[in-house]
Scaffold this active site. Structure first.
Site, PDB file in Angstrom:
ATOM      1  N   LYS A   1      32.783  78.612  13.705  1.00  0.00           N
ATOM      2  CA  LYS A   1      33.371  78.647  12.363  1.00  0.00           C
ATOM      3  C   LYS A   1      34.518  77.659  12.341  1.00  0.00           C
ATOM      4  O   LYS A   1      35.579  77.910  12.895  1.00  0.00           O
ATOM      5  CB  LYS A   1      33.862  80.062  12.025  1.00  0.00           C
TER       6      LYS A   1
ATOM      7  N   GLU B   1      30.786  71.779   6.469  1.00  0.00           N
ATOM      8  CA  GLU B   1      32.231  71.938   6.519  1.00  0.00           C
ATOM      9  C   GLU B   1      32.866  70.554   6.525  1.00  0.00           C
ATOM     10  O   GLU B   1      32.499  69.696   7.333  1.00  0.00           O
ATOM     11  CB  GLU B   1      32.613  72.693   7.803  1.00  0.00           C
TER      12      GLU B   1
ATOM     13  N   ARG C   1      34.665  74.347   2.955  1.00  0.00           N
ATOM     14  CA  ARG C   1      33.230  74.387   2.705  1.00  0.00           C
ATOM     15  C   ARG C   1      32.878  73.327   1.669  1.00  0.00           C
ATOM     16  O   ARG C   1      33.520  73.250   0.624  1.00  0.00           O
ATOM     17  CB  ARG C   1      32.898  75.779   2.169  1.00  0.00           C
TER      18      ARG C   1
END
Lengths: 548, 349
Positions: free
Chosen positions: A237, A285, A242
């Protein structure tokens, strides 16, 4: 005929109504009784897609200050906790103007057209003339509309549900509206007339359209224990933002999670993608990059909200993208949607397409095989540590998960590192805004350090207004009122007696605070009613945690 | 209007703020004391001003009736009914007696301003008051005085209370739009409740109005004093609660969200209070229909009153005193804040 009064009445009713059923009825009634383009503008205002900021909050404030006693304005604003509302009530109603309001009120469209076409220096005068003619409710609506600050408890999602309800063609579903949504634009005339069955469905196939993204739930340790890791796959992560890349033969769009097109802020990334020649809709991302590695969120932050970044800034902080999913491949009529395929198949196709073109700043997110909860924890802690917090945890995704917009249950979860904690002493409190207006809900807290003459003193390290329950808020509010020892305008200084356990994501150096540090996303983790203030943490402990 | 700014003896020397409340030394009497005392003057019947257990009480007949109803017939050993305009010597034996006189305050049934005069210097305690017309009590009368003691509950320029008929209109409109929903209106038992009922009657609403049990006694008191509230039905006497769809039910604010209200059909929560002007306050009360109906002065009413009376000094009991002090300074009136605690609950009017 519709005018601004109808619009402001609608906003008022929606604002106060809590039941979704009643909200639906109110908005459907408005859509039925209001002609285009007003009703479409209203939809845009409610769903937050009206991209225009007609005037800034400071313009409104300065205008107000020339029309009232600044001392009384400051006191009123502090009490009300909301600028638009303070202005709405405090704006002096001129005695010379006849209050025969409905006769000459403009329509919502008139307002939007006028403010869009008024040169900046004439805006205050234009705004003042409307405030003169409007009732307090209408003033509130106008200021909220103009500063894009409107919240009346109607989410974009609810608007779409209501539109589906409004549709006279019974076969129209919310999902139909969602797929069209980002391809149509305010005032949505083609959408609304289609819903009424008067015109055919708008054709958006050649438009660069944002597709609502799929989101993850946070996972608790207990839930993690119940996961069958054979059915799940893990990824890092990353601590960026995003983004969705929509690449077509007509051009490239880059959207934030909420559908704002941010391509203009990242021409370097858009160009990199252009050079790959890959078409489709990609989920990933956005990150800052150094020559060798990915950068920190702090670096990326300096690139955000820059309408037109300079060459220099782009050289200093180059950005790139790590792709982890794919919603469609190809362009135009060739485009093929992958959202109905399971994640594992989407990833196979994504890898096939991207492997030939990957490079330093366009990467594929690697998948990690996890077999147990303990391993999951270990991998998470190791990678967070090793990456210097540039990776903030793991994403766990069900291998069979289809790509569904929103936050479907049991499909994707995020397993973030534990927050860092510090015990700090509350020093100042301020009244909150909006829902918390008149409650002391914004707290500044500090840790122990030394001042210029070597005394042990509290130095402020940050401010938080979340993390506590409503019941705790009431207790804190009472505590602040009882322990006030000084006042600086709206700020109350309190006795240095109460300790908060503050959770935060990371520590950075800062010139804004006397302490020289700033916390990222601080929130109240626990109220330590039991802990003596002199046992709160030392500043040196936080200095040791700074991310360079 | 006083022309001299030298007050002799200055009320500072014969009025003081004690923990039980404002105290007049030469008359040995408290005004609206918050604890049981020997001698008390009561402006009106709201519970934070009128408490039980005093030895001796002076108030209007209406206020004494309300106190008897709330605290029992013998809430005070000696209860003296005072009529408006009647001059009473509080200390007949003293060389310099203190005279008291009551005037209407326009707040609720029986509400009075208290004027005390000592050696030619006068002070008026307005208690809680308002200037907008109210069919449920006689209107406030501005009284000449040296020191005017005012509340400041709504003393900010954002408070501008609309005419009550506008608010009643909002309620009636909502009934038309949502005829299947029971409109539950939160209103304080004393004053607000009866004002809403009378407001509805004046508007031309003649259907029965349904009442929570806590409102019944005080409505009866208003009737005894000659106010015609029309047909009011206790909710407890309704056989089928479904018949309350599309009807108006009045209840104390505390009942809006408690179990009691759950038996009502598809409730639309309304709240009648001056605070409802602030959106967030409405949200905090979980009211869906705010009715801005206040028992107090709004900002302009406060300023107009001070301008009309033009006292030498203004003392402010409770509320948003900073703003009112600032406004007094601008008007050239000396003002000070008494910062009385106990009168104000931020969420209640």
């Amino acid at each position: 005929m519709s005018n601004f009064a109808d619009f402001s009445t609608l906003l008022d009713s929606l604002y106060y109504t809590s039941s979704t059923k009643a909200k639906t009825r109110l908005l459907c009634e408005y859509l039925t009784n209001t002609p285009d383009p007003d009703r479409g503008w209203a939809i845009a205002v409610l769903s937050g897609t009206l991209q225009l900021e007609f005037f800034s909050r400071s313009t409104v404030k300065n205008l107000m200050l020339t029309h009232c006693d600044p001392v009384l304005f400051a006191m009123s604003y502090d009490y009300v906790g909301e600028m638009s509302e303070t202005v709405a009530h405090m704006w002096p109603t001129p005695k010379t103007i006849e209050l025969d309001c409905n006769r000459s009120l403009p329509s919502l469209n008139d307002i939007i057209t006028e403010f869009s076409n008024t040169p900046k220096n004439a805006i205050p005068e234009c705004l003042a003339s409307y405030l003169d003619r409007f009732t307090p409710s209408q003033r509130w609506a106008l200021v909220k509309l103009g500063t894009r600050g409107l919240r009346v408890g109607v989410s974009a999602r609810l608007v779409k549900n209501i539109l589906a309800e409004f549709a006279s063609v019974s076969t129209i579903q919310v999902s139909d509206i969602e797929t069209l949504w980002h391809g149509v634009s305010p005032p949505y005339t083609e959408l609304l007339t289609w819903l009424e069955g008067k015109t055919p469905k708008p054709d958006v196939s050649d438009r660069i359209v944002f597709h609502p993204v799929m989101l993850a739930h946070p996972v608790t340790e207990a839930e993690l224990a119940n996961i069958d890791f054979n059915e799940w796959v893990a990824e890092y992560k990353y601590d960026g933002i995003r983004v969705q890349i929509v690449a077509t033969s007509h051009g490239i769009g880059m959207f934030s999670r909420t559908g704002d097109d941010i391509a203009h802020s990242f021409p370097d990334v858009v160009e990199l993608w252009q050079n790959t020649g890959v078409y489709g809709v990609f989920d990933g991302e956005l990150l800052a990059f150094s020559d060798v590695d990915i950068g920190t969120f702090n670096q990326l932050q300096q690139r955000l909200n820059k309408k037109k970044p300079t060459k220099k800034l782009m050289n200093e902080i180059p950005c790139g993208i790590i792709i982890y999913d794919c919603l469609a491949l190809g362009s135009g009529t060739q485009r093929c949607s992958l959202t109905e395929l399971p994640l594992s198949e989407r990833q196979t196709k994504l890898t096939e397409v991207l492997t030939p073109v990957i490079q330093h700043r366009i990467r594929l997110s690697p998948t990690i095989t996890i077999t147990s909860k303990t391993q999951c924890q270990r991998v998470r802690d190791e990678i967070c540590e090793r990456s210097g917090q540039r990776i903030e945890g793991l994403m766990l995704k069900r291998k069979t998960s289809l790509y569904m917009s929103g936050r479907p249950k049991g499909q994707w979860v995020k397993y973030k590192r534990d927050p860092m904690l510090v015990d700090a002493v509350i020093m100042y409190a301020q009244r909150g805004h909006g829902k918390r207006s008149s409650f002391y809900s914004d707290y500044t807290f500090g840790c122990w350090g030394t001042n210029e003459i070597g005394e042990r003193v509290l130095l402020p390290i940050g401010k938080a207004y979340s993390g506590f329950s409503d019941a705790e808020l009431h207790e804190l509010d009472k505590w602040v009122r009882k322990h006030t020892i000084g006042r600086f305008g709206p700020v109350k200084e309190v006795a240095k007696e109460l300790v908060f356990e503050v959770a935060f994501d990371s520590v950075h150096t800062s010139k804004r605070h006397k302490s020289g540090i700033a916390l990222r996303f601080p929130r109240i983790h626990r109220i330590r009613w039991d802990k003596p203030a002199n046992e709160a943490d030392e500043l040196t402990r936080l200095v040791g945690m700074i991310i360079q | 209007m006083s022309t001299s700014t030298i007050l002799e003896p200055h009320p500072d020397t014969w009025i003081e703020v004690r923990s039980a409340g404002i105290y007049c030394i030469p008359a040995d009497v408290y005004i609206d004391p918050m604890q049981p005392v020997e001698r008390a003057l009561i402006t009106h019947g709201h519970a934070d001003h009128a408490r039980g257990g005093h030895q001796r009480v002076w108030a209007t007949l209406e206020t004494i009736t309300i106190m008897q109803q709330r605290y029992g017939i013998e809430h005070a050993l000696l209860q003296t009914v005072v009529t408006f305009g009647e001059e009473i010597n509080l200390t007949p034996e003293a060389e310099h007696p203190v005279f008291m006189c009551l005037y209407p305050a326009g707040h609720i049934l029986g509400s009075a301003q208290i004027k005390l005069t000592y050696q030619g210097v006068s002070i008026v305690f307005a208690g809680d008051y308002k200037r907008t017309p109210d069919p449920s009590c006689p209107a406030f009368i501005p009284i000449d005085c040296d020191v005017f003691v005012t509340e400041a509950t709504f003393a900010l320029p954002v408070f501008n209370h609309p005419p009550i008929q506008d608010e009643i209109h909002k309620l009636i409109l909502s009934l038309t739009r949502f005829p299947e929903r029971c409109h539950l209106v939160g209103a304080y038992a004393l004053g607000k409740c009866q004002r809403v009922i009378l407001g509805l009657r004046q508007y031309g609403y003649h259907k029965p109005i349904y009442l929570h049990g806590a409102l019944l006694k005080l409505c009866q008191t208003y009737r005894e004093f000659g106010y015609d509230l029309g047909e009011c039905v206790p909710v407890s006497e309704v056989d089928d609660y479904h018949s309350l769809a599309g009807e108006i039910v009045l209840a104390p604010p505390s009942a809006l969200t408690d179990r009691w209200s759950r038996k009502l059909p598809d409730v639309l929560t309304c709240m009648a209070s001056g605070w409802m002007q602030i959106r967030a306050r409405t949200k905090q009360k979980r009211a869906e229909l705010p009715l801005i109906i206040s028992d107090h002065c709004d900002w302009q009413e406060l300023l107009d009153t001070l301008d009309e009376i033009r006292p030498t000094e203004v003392w402010i009991t409770h509320g948003r005193e900073d703003a009112l002090m600032h406004a007094c300074n601008n008007m050239g009136i000396h003002a000070r804040a008494l910062r009385l605690i106990g009168y104000e609950d931020e969420n209640n009017e």
